[in-house]
Design a protein around this motif. Structure first.
Motif, mmCIF file in Angstrom:
data_model
loop_
_atom_site.group_PDB
_atom_site.id
_atom_site.type_symbol
_atom_site.label_atom_id
_atom_site.label_comp_id
_atom_site.label_asym_id
_atom_site.label_seq_id
_atom_site.Cartn_x
_atom_site.Cartn_y
_atom_site.Cartn_z
ATOM 1 N N LYS A 45 4.223 14.403 6.071
ATOM 2 C CA LYS A 45 3.145 14.735 4.901
ATOM 3 C C LYS A 45 3.908 13.137 4.087
ATOM 4 N N PHE A 46 2.700 12.661 3.615
ATOM 5 C CA PHE A 46 2.895 11.344 3.103
ATOM 6 C C PHE A 46 2.477 11.543 1.398
ATOM 7 N N ARG A 47 3.692 11.353 0.629
ATOM 8 C CA ARG A 47 3.584 11.298 -0.884
ATOM 9 C C ARG A 47 3.458 10.016 -1.424
ATOM 10 N N ASN A 48 2.283 9.647 -1.730
ATOM 11 C CA ASN A 48 2.136 8.256 -2.031
ATOM 12 C C ASN A 48 1.576 7.926 -3.452
ATOM 13 N N PRO A 49 2.624 7.511 -4.516
ATOM 14 C CA PRO A 49 1.876 7.561 -5.759
ATOM 15 C C PRO A 49 0.979 6.415 -5.926
ATOM 16 N N ARG A 50 0.694 5.639 -5.065
ATOM 17 C CA ARG A 50 -0.463 4.485 -5.088
ATOM 18 C C ARG A 50 -1.866 5.069 -4.643
ATOM 19 N N GLU A 51 -1.752 6.203 -4.007
ATOM 20 C CA GLU A 51 -3.198 6.864 -3.520
ATOM 21 C C GLU A 51 -4.160 7.019 -4.664
ATOM 22 N N LYS A 52 -5.294 6.679 -4.711
ATOM 23 C CA LYS A 52 -6.189 6.799 -5.957
ATOM 24 C C LYS A 52 -7.121 7.993 -5.237
ATOM 25 N N ASP A 53 -7.427 7.955 -3.784
ATOM 26 C CA ASP A 53 -8.270 8.807 -3.498
ATOM 27 C C ASP A 53 -7.928 9.062 -2.174
ATOM 28 N N ARG A 54 -8.300 10.327 -1.355
ATOM 29 C CA ARG A 54 -8.408 10.771 -0.118
ATOM 30 C C ARG A 54 -9.705 11.200 0.445
ATOM 31 N N TYR A 86 0.816 -1.058 0.028
ATOM 32 C CA TYR A 86 0.014 -0.086 -0.149
ATOM 33 C C TYR A 86 0.987 1.108 0.104
ATOM 34 N N ILE A 87 2.059 1.244 0.511
ATOM 35 C CA ILE A 87 2.806 2.360 0.582
ATOM 36 C C ILE A 87 4.268 2.428 0.041
ATOM 37 N N ASP A 88 4.392 1.422 -0.923
ATOM 38 C CA ASP A 88 5.641 1.064 -1.739
ATOM 39 C C ASP A 88 5.780 2.334 -2.630
ATOM 40 N N GLY A 89 7.132 3.246 -2.696
ATOM 41 C CA GLY A 89 7.066 4.296 -3.443
ATOM 42 C C GLY A 89 6.719 5.566 -2.692
ATOM 43 N N THR A 90 6.292 5.682 -1.553
ATOM 44 C CA THR A 90 6.041 6.707 -0.640
ATOM 45 C C THR A 90 7.183 7.592 -0.139
ATOM 46 N N GLU A 91 7.048 8.916 -0.238
ATOM 47 C CA GLU A 91 8.125 9.667 0.341
ATOM 48 C C GLU A 91 7.541 10.385 1.496
#
Length: 107
Positions: A89-98, A71-76
């Protein structure tokens, strides 16, 4: 697979661990909650568990349990100051919606 930290996040974590007097890094994961289904959980870690995936950036270790990694692979992970507020702050490229309140996300 990787999770990274910005220099600002690493500085903040390092200062806090020094102030605490113990710790090996931060543990980042997800939990089921909120409107959109998942929320980040972040805590300071005093030891590395055998199952932990360990990533390191700017001298700081980020520990991830294997179930959270997809779920968080690639997160900065960043640490930002906006006006009087500051926090991670989480910058997650996998997030589709918040969700509207910002508490949870969906992948």
């Amino acid at each position: 697979m990787a999770v990274t930290l910005t220099e600002a996040a690493a500085r903040h974590v390092s200062r806090y661990i020094t102030k605490r007097g113990k710790g090996v890094g931060v543990r980042l994961g997800v939990k089921t909650t909120g409107c959109s289904g998942l929320a980040y959980k972040l805590e300071y870690a005093d030891e590395i568990a055998p199952e932990d995936m360990v990533f390191e950036g700017h001298g700081v270790k980020v520990l991830i349990d294997p179930k959270s990694l997809p779920y968080i692979d690639g997160t900065e992970l960043d640490f930002v100051r906006e006006g009087l507020n500051e926090g991670f702050k989480f910058r997650n490229p996998r997030e589709k919606d918040r969700c509207g309140c910002g508490e949870s996300f969906r992948v």
